[in-house]
Design a protein around this motif. Structure first.
Motif, mmCIF file in Angstrom:
data_model
loop_
_atom_site.group_PDB
_atom_site.id
_atom_site.type_symbol
_atom_site.label_atom_id
_atom_site.label_comp_id
_atom_site.label_asym_id
_atom_site.label_seq_id
_atom_site.Cartn_x
_atom_site.Cartn_y
_atom_site.Cartn_z
ATOM 1 N N SER A 81 -4.802 -4.166 -4.864
ATOM 2 C CA SER A 81 -4.831 -3.257 -3.711
ATOM 3 C C SER A 81 -5.488 -3.920 -2.512
ATOM 4 N N ARG A 139 -5.816 -7.075 -1.798
ATOM 5 C CA ARG A 139 -5.009 -8.132 -1.209
ATOM 6 C C ARG A 139 -3.816 -7.549 -0.428
ATOM 7 N N ALA A 140 -3.175 -6.575 -1.057
ATOM 8 C CA ALA A 140 -1.992 -6.009 -0.403
ATOM 9 C C ALA A 140 -2.350 -5.383 0.932
ATOM 10 N N PHE A 141 -3.409 -4.555 0.954
ATOM 11 C CA PHE A 141 -3.758 -3.904 2.215
ATOM 12 C C PHE A 141 -4.369 -4.880 3.214
ATOM 13 N N GLU A 153 -3.334 -7.926 3.608
ATOM 14 C CA GLU A 153 -2.169 -8.583 4.202
ATOM 15 C C GLU A 153 -1.446 -7.645 5.167
ATOM 16 N N ILE A 154 -1.422 -6.371 4.785
ATOM 17 C CA ILE A 154 -0.798 -5.405 5.698
ATOM 18 C C ILE A 154 -1.576 -5.350 7.013
ATOM 19 N N THR A 193 0.681 -6.756 10.034
ATOM 20 C CA THR A 193 1.395 -5.675 10.717
ATOM 21 C C THR A 193 0.710 -5.382 12.053
ATOM 22 N N ASP A 197 1.909 -3.208 14.540
ATOM 23 C CA ASP A 197 2.045 -1.856 15.117
ATOM 24 C C ASP A 197 1.468 -0.763 14.238
ATOM 25 N N LEU A 198 0.297 -1.039 13.614
ATOM 26 C CA LEU A 198 -0.320 0.015 12.798
ATOM 27 C C LEU A 198 -1.003 1.038 13.691
ATOM 28 N N GLU A 217 -3.765 4.711 10.403
ATOM 29 C CA GLU A 217 -3.387 3.858 9.267
ATOM 30 C C GLU A 217 -4.412 2.751 9.060
ATOM 31 N N ARG A 277 -7.433 4.144 7.439
ATOM 32 C CA ARG A 277 -7.181 4.512 6.041
ATOM 33 C C ARG A 277 -7.133 3.270 5.154
ATOM 34 N N TYR A 278 -6.398 2.247 5.601
ATOM 35 C CA TYR A 278 -6.240 1.058 4.750
ATOM 36 C C TYR A 278 -7.555 0.319 4.586
ATOM 37 N N ILE A 310 -9.441 2.099 1.969
ATOM 38 C CA ILE A 310 -8.961 1.769 0.612
ATOM 39 C C ILE A 310 -9.561 0.431 0.154
ATOM 40 N N ASN A 337 -3.091 3.349 -5.094
ATOM 41 C CA ASN A 337 -3.229 2.450 -3.948
ATOM 42 C C ASN A 337 -2.140 1.390 -3.936
ATOM 43 N N ILE A 338 -1.783 0.942 -5.156
ATOM 44 C CA ILE A 338 -0.734 -0.085 -5.226
ATOM 45 C C ILE A 338 0.623 0.511 -4.850
ATOM 46 N N ALA A 389 0.741 0.674 -1.154
ATOM 47 C CA ALA A 389 0.929 -0.639 -0.526
ATOM 48 C C ALA A 389 2.389 -1.073 -0.617
ATOM 49 N N PHE A 398 4.713 0.939 1.512
ATOM 50 C CA PHE A 398 4.574 0.570 2.933
ATOM 51 C C PHE A 398 5.398 -0.676 3.247
ATOM 52 N N ARG A 458 9.069 -0.473 5.429
ATOM 53 C CA ARG A 458 9.169 -1.134 6.719
ATOM 54 C C ARG A 458 10.386 -2.043 6.774
ATOM 55 N N PHE A 482 -0.548 -9.893 -6.116
ATOM 56 C CA PHE A 482 0.571 -10.646 -5.533
ATOM 57 C C PHE A 482 0.412 -10.669 -4.019
ATOM 58 N N ASN A 519 2.296 -9.980 -0.406
ATOM 59 C CA ASN A 519 3.366 -9.063 0.013
ATOM 60 C C ASN A 519 4.672 -9.794 0.248
#
Lengths: 895, 127
Positions: free
Chosen positions: A683, A685-687, A689-690, A694, A696-697, A701, A704-705, A708, B14-15, B18, B21, B25, B108, B110
């Motif tokens: 989680s 890592r994913a957020f 990277e987002i 990204t 245009d968050l 958002e 929130r991220y 998390i 949460n995963i 993610a 999202f 997109r 991982f 993205n």
């Protein structure tokens, strides 16, 4: 009147004749000729050594003192010979098949080759026979003295004559008795000489008797009248004493070492017993025939105060019949010498075999091989033993002073050796008889014999006060009135008590003890001797033996192999189609063949059984037993080895299973840990990277991220903390911070921590008055457990209005604190798994890694308490238990 | 280009958020299911072009779900991307034997996930 010198010359001449006879008999026996040497007549005559100087001279004295009671001495052996010849046959068979050398050897052999028993029997025999030998010395000395008095030309000193007689008898016995080494070998020479002596004494007594009846009294009628006139004629029978003495004489006849020697050891052929069964009683009858007439006439004719024990000698002398007196003297001399020779031979065999040789062997430590060296030692031991025995007899004679009547001494001896009867008869007929029983019985019997008969009889050994009042004033222990039984004559009393308690002890101790294996084996051999041996009849013919051999060989080698072997042998002997002769060559080959199957000792024993007629020796049987034991042991070793192998295999399998299980557990644990760590990291890592990639968050958002990421980071930290905590707790390296406080304080702290800032509100029910419990423990760790339980209740209680009840109880110094919520509680499955690591209530994602309860349990166990699920409380319920300790003296702080 | 429909079976909210999202997109329709039980029915109901499957799920494991699906003829060739947090070689072997299309270990990146999804769908759309 014969001069003293003539008397000595006659004695020496007589001895020389005896030597010559013995020597010739041995020579003839060695050449294998002279069947008459092995005739039943010689055997019967040799049994006459039962009649010693005691019977030759003493019977008349006995009759003068006690009337017809002397008959009992002859009655006992007669009853045995006629009424128990089958028992004697068994004794003889056992003696021959076991190759025994003496009664001590027989008893020791029967009771498991016990040398202790042999020593006891030997000692008892020596003690019992010594007075008897003294008696013979006395009789010879007395008869010499009688002649010396009759011949005033020569002075005679009693004591020195006794010494001369003893020395002469010792030389005589050594020369006769120890010429051959093998005590089991028949002494043809000695036996023949004894038979000659038996004839001499019978002839002498009969001659004196005939002279008395027809020469002095003037015929039978006259004699009978004189007897009636004398006190001997009164039948004065004491039944108790009569039966006691008859029994004694019978027992002694079987147990006396010298009787055993001629009856069992020296026997050539079992069938001689059949002849002896009637011939020997006849001999006894003839010996007793003239006792009463001689006694009656002697009392009549001889001056008052003449020793009645010597009437046989003094009557002819008084009538001037020196030729007859000389014959009578030779008869008495024969009686004494034959007894002393055989008795000292028998006793010396016992002494040297059971006492001297064992001591010599243990001193020198040499092996018991019959080398030339050992042979000379054995011979020396026998000769020394003979000298010792005669010396003992001489000393006894000196001590007793020759005062007591001959018959009394003889009876004391009889009672001593009769103690061997219970173990002897028991050994022949009762397999349950044990060595311990025999030893105990012998000990009791011999002790009572010493106490009630021998010592009082010696005079001076036991003071008169003790005889009359008992030792230490204990009247029931009076030697001649044991247990308060008075009125019996001392002989009857002693025989009754010693024999009865001997037999009783023997039986009782045998019943409560177990025989060892050799005793069992020997017991069976003795009791069933007629099934185990084939008698002494000699060879039954070659063909029959060959058949037996073939039958046996077929059983062991198998039919075809055995027949092949026998056919090949028949071919070799040139007798194709017939059974082969059992030549030594063939027997040797057969034995080797059998040995391959059953072992050398067993093969030897089997062939000996068939070919050798009788004798499977104890050694053979023991060797068989040893071999069987070795085979058994070997096979049990093999069994043990295979059991050990399978045990080892099982252990290896178990260890392997254990390792596999441990490995699987480790894999599962690592997988769990990996999963628990990687999930929040995913989680994060994913957020991350987002957020990074990204553009245009929206601000919402972004917030929130970021939240998390923050939560997951905290989860990760918590998880790592828990893992480390658990690791520390499990490895036992945790240090406890023990301090004092109250339960109320810990609960306050824990509940405020758990509930502060929670989104849900939860009502907590407490009873403060119960919580004022002083504690001495690691209060931080305890609080950690309480926090965990309260948090779980908050997280998992599914009631709309969650409530938590804290219940405190104290029982037997154990504090229990229950956390009960009003939810649905745990399912059965969850109850059993709740304390496992990484267990989480299914479907719940309350943020824990499932380590909380595992950690709680570890903590409570460190604190000597526990945490468990309490089913049946209507909601989730956990109980914490903790031992109550006062501050300062609790568990080690560094546990 | 047919099929831009992805079904995500994953129990970690949460995963799910993610992945949803990232894929949304890029113009994909994402359905999700947070439980092992009922996962096969969910596949049958939504009929996705691609399945993203977690291994450790409450109820039933991803491996079992995959085996069940491959046993059904209509899902023989459904592209399945498997994600696991356990990351042990044994899991990869088991997954491949069960018929996985692509196997990825958490965490991982993205772009990796996007690339894998594109790849798998391109392969599947080829005749």
């Amino acid at each position: 009147m014969a001069s003293f010198n003539l008397l000595v010359a006659v004695c020496l001449g007589y001895v020389a004749i005896l030597f010559a006879v013995a020597f010739l008999a041995d020579r003839i026996a060695a050449t294998g000729r002279g069947r008459w040497l092995r005739s039943p007549l010689i055997y019967t005559l040799s049994l006459s050594i039962y009649c010693t100087a005691w019977t030759f001279y003493g019977a008349v004295g006995y009759a003068v003192r006690s009337g017809l009671e002397f008959v009992t001495i002859y009655l006992g052996p007669t009853i045995v010979m006629i009424g128990w010849w089958w028992g004697l046959r068994k004794l003889v068979r056992v003696g021959r098949s076991q190759r025994v050398t003496s009664i001590a050897d027989l008893l020791s052999s029967r009771y498991g080759k016990s040398n202790t028993l042999a020593i006891c029997v030997t000692l008892l025999a020596v003690i019992g026979i010594t007075p008897y030998i003294a008696l013979q010395l006395q009789s010879i000395t007395l008869s010499f003295a009688t002649f010396a008095e009759a011949d005033p030309s020569r002075g005679w000193a009693d004591v020195s004559s006794g010494l001369w007689v003893a020395g002469g008898l010792a030389i005589f016995a050594i020369l006769f008795g120890t010429r051959n080494l093998d005590a089991n070998e028949r002494h043809h020479g000695v036996v023949t000489a004894i038979a000659l002596e038996a004839v001499v004494k019978l002839v002498a007594l009969l001659a004196v008797g005939i002279f008395v009846v027809w020469g002095l009294a003037g015929g039978i009628g006259e004699t009978m009248a004189r007897i009636d006139a004398s006190p001997i004629g009164e039948w004065n029978v004491d039944p108790g004493r009569w039966s006691a003495i008859t029994f004694l004489a019978a027992a002694a006849f079987v147990c006396l070492p010298r009787m055993f020697q001629v009856m069992v050891v020296e026997i050539d052929n079992e069938r001689h017993l059949h002849t002896a069964a009637w011939a020997f009683p006849l001999y006894l009858f003839l010996m007793s025939l003239f006792v009463v007439p001689i006694a009656a006439i002697g009392l009549d004719l001889l001056p008052e105060g003449t020793n009645p024990d010597l009437f046989v000698l003094t009557l002819p002398l008084s009538q001037g019949r020196e030729d007859l007196a000389m014959l009578s003297f030779l008869g008495g001399f024969s009686s004494a010498t034959s007894m002393v020779i055989v008795a000292s031979m028998a006793l010396s065999t016992m002494l040297s075999n059971h006492i001297v040789m064992p001591i010599w062997l243990s001193w020198t430590g040499s092996a018991a091989s019959v080398s030339g060296d050992v042979r000379s030692v054995v011979l020396l031991a026998r000769r020394v033993s003979i000298v010792v025995i005669l010396a003992l007899g001489y000393f006894y004679y000196m001590l007793s002073g020759g005062g007591a009547g001959l018959a009394a001494i003889g009876l004391i001896s009889f009672a001593g050796v009769a103690q061997m009867l219970p173990p002897l008869v028991g050994g022949l007929y009762w397999r349950g008889a044990t060595r311990t029983g025999a030893l105990a019985g012998l000990g009791v019997g011999a002790g009572l014999w010493l106490y009630t008969l021998l010592l009082p009889g010696l005079g001076g050994f036991i003071p008169d006060t003790m005889l009359q009042q008992g030792p230490f004033g204990l009247s029931w222990l009076r030697p001649q009135a044991l247990f308060g039984i008075t009125g019996l004559d001392p002989m009857t009393h002693a025989v009754m008590w010693s024999m009865a308690l001997n037999a009783l002890t023997f039986v009782i101790v045998s019943l409560i003890t177990l025989p060892d294996p050799i005793e069992r084996l020997q017991g069976a051999q003795f009791v069933n001797v007629f099934e185990h041996s084939t008698g002494l009849r000699g060879w039954t013919g070659y063909v029959a033996q060959s058949e037996d051999l073939l039958i046996m060989a077929q059983r062991i080698l198998g039919t075809s192999d055995a027949q092949t072997l026998f056919q090949r042998e028949a071919d070799r002997q040139g007798a194709r189609g017939h059974l082969p002769e059992p030549t030594p060559d063939f027997l040797e080959r057969l034995e080797r063949n059998l040995a391959g199957s059953v072992g050398a000792a067993a093969a030897h024993a089997m062939i000996a059984q068939i070919v050798g007629g009788a004798s499977v020796s104890v050694e053979d049987l023991l060797a068989v037993a040893d071999e069987s034991a070795q085979i058994l042991e070997y096979s049990s070793q093999l069994e043990a080895k295979s059991a050990e192998l399978s045990r080892t295999a099982r252990q290896l399998r178990d260890a392997n299973d254990m390792l596999t299980r441990l490995s699987a557990q480790k894999d599962a644990f690592l997988g769990q840990v990996s999963h628990e760590l990687r999930t929040p990291m995913t989680s994060i890592r994913a957020f991350s990277e987002i957020l990074r990639d990204t553009e245009d968050l929206s601000p919402a958002e972004t917030t929130r991220y970021a939240a998390i990421i923050h939560d997951e980071a905290r989860r990760l930290t918590r998880l790592l903390d828990d893992l480390l905590d658990l690791n520390v707790l499990e490895s036992g390296q945790v240090s406890l911070n023990m301090r004092a406080g109250t339960l109320a304080q810990v609960l306050d702290h824990a509940l405020s921590s758990a509930l502060a800032g929670a989104e849900r509100k939860m009502v907590v029910h407490r009873r403060p008055e119960m919580e004022n419990v002083p504690l001495y423990s690691d209060l931080d760790r305890l609080a950690q457990v309480f926090i965990n339980l309260a948090s779980n209740a908050l997280k998992y209680c599914d009631a709309d209005r969650p409530e938590l009840t804290i219940r405190v109880q104290i029982q037997d110094d154990m504090l229990s604190v229950d956390f009960i919520d009003n939810g649905r509680g745990l399912t059965d499955e969850a109850q059993t798994l709740a304390f496992e690591k990484f267990y989480r209530v299914s479907g719940e994602k309350a943020g824990g890694a499932g380590l909380g309860l595992a950690i709680c349990r570890e903590i409570m166990q460190r604190l000597d308490g526990d945490v468990t699920y309490l089913p049946g409380q209507g909601g989730g319920a956990f109980r914490v238990t903790l031992p109550l300790r006062e501050g300062g003296r609790g568990i080690d702080a560094a546990a | 280009m047919t099929g831009r429909h992805v079904l995500l079976i994953e129990d970690e909210p949460n995963i799910i958020e993610a992945i949803r999202f990232i894929l949304t997109r890029e113009g994909w329709k994402v359905d999700s299911h947070a439980h092992g039980t009922g996962a096969v029915e969910m596949v049958q109901k939504t009929d996705p072009d691609l399945l993203i499957l977690d291994v450790m799920l409450p109820g039933r494991s991803g491996m079992e779900i995959l085996r069940d699906l491959r046993a059904l003829p209509e899902y023989e060739n459904l592209p399945v991307l498997m994600l696991t947090a356990r990351g042990q070689m044994r899991d990869r072997d088991m997954a491949e034997r069960a018929g996985v299309s692509r196997f990825m270990t958490k965490p991982f990146s993205n772009t990796e996930v996007l690339a894998a999804v594109r790849d798998l769908l391109a392969q599947a759309s080829r005749p």
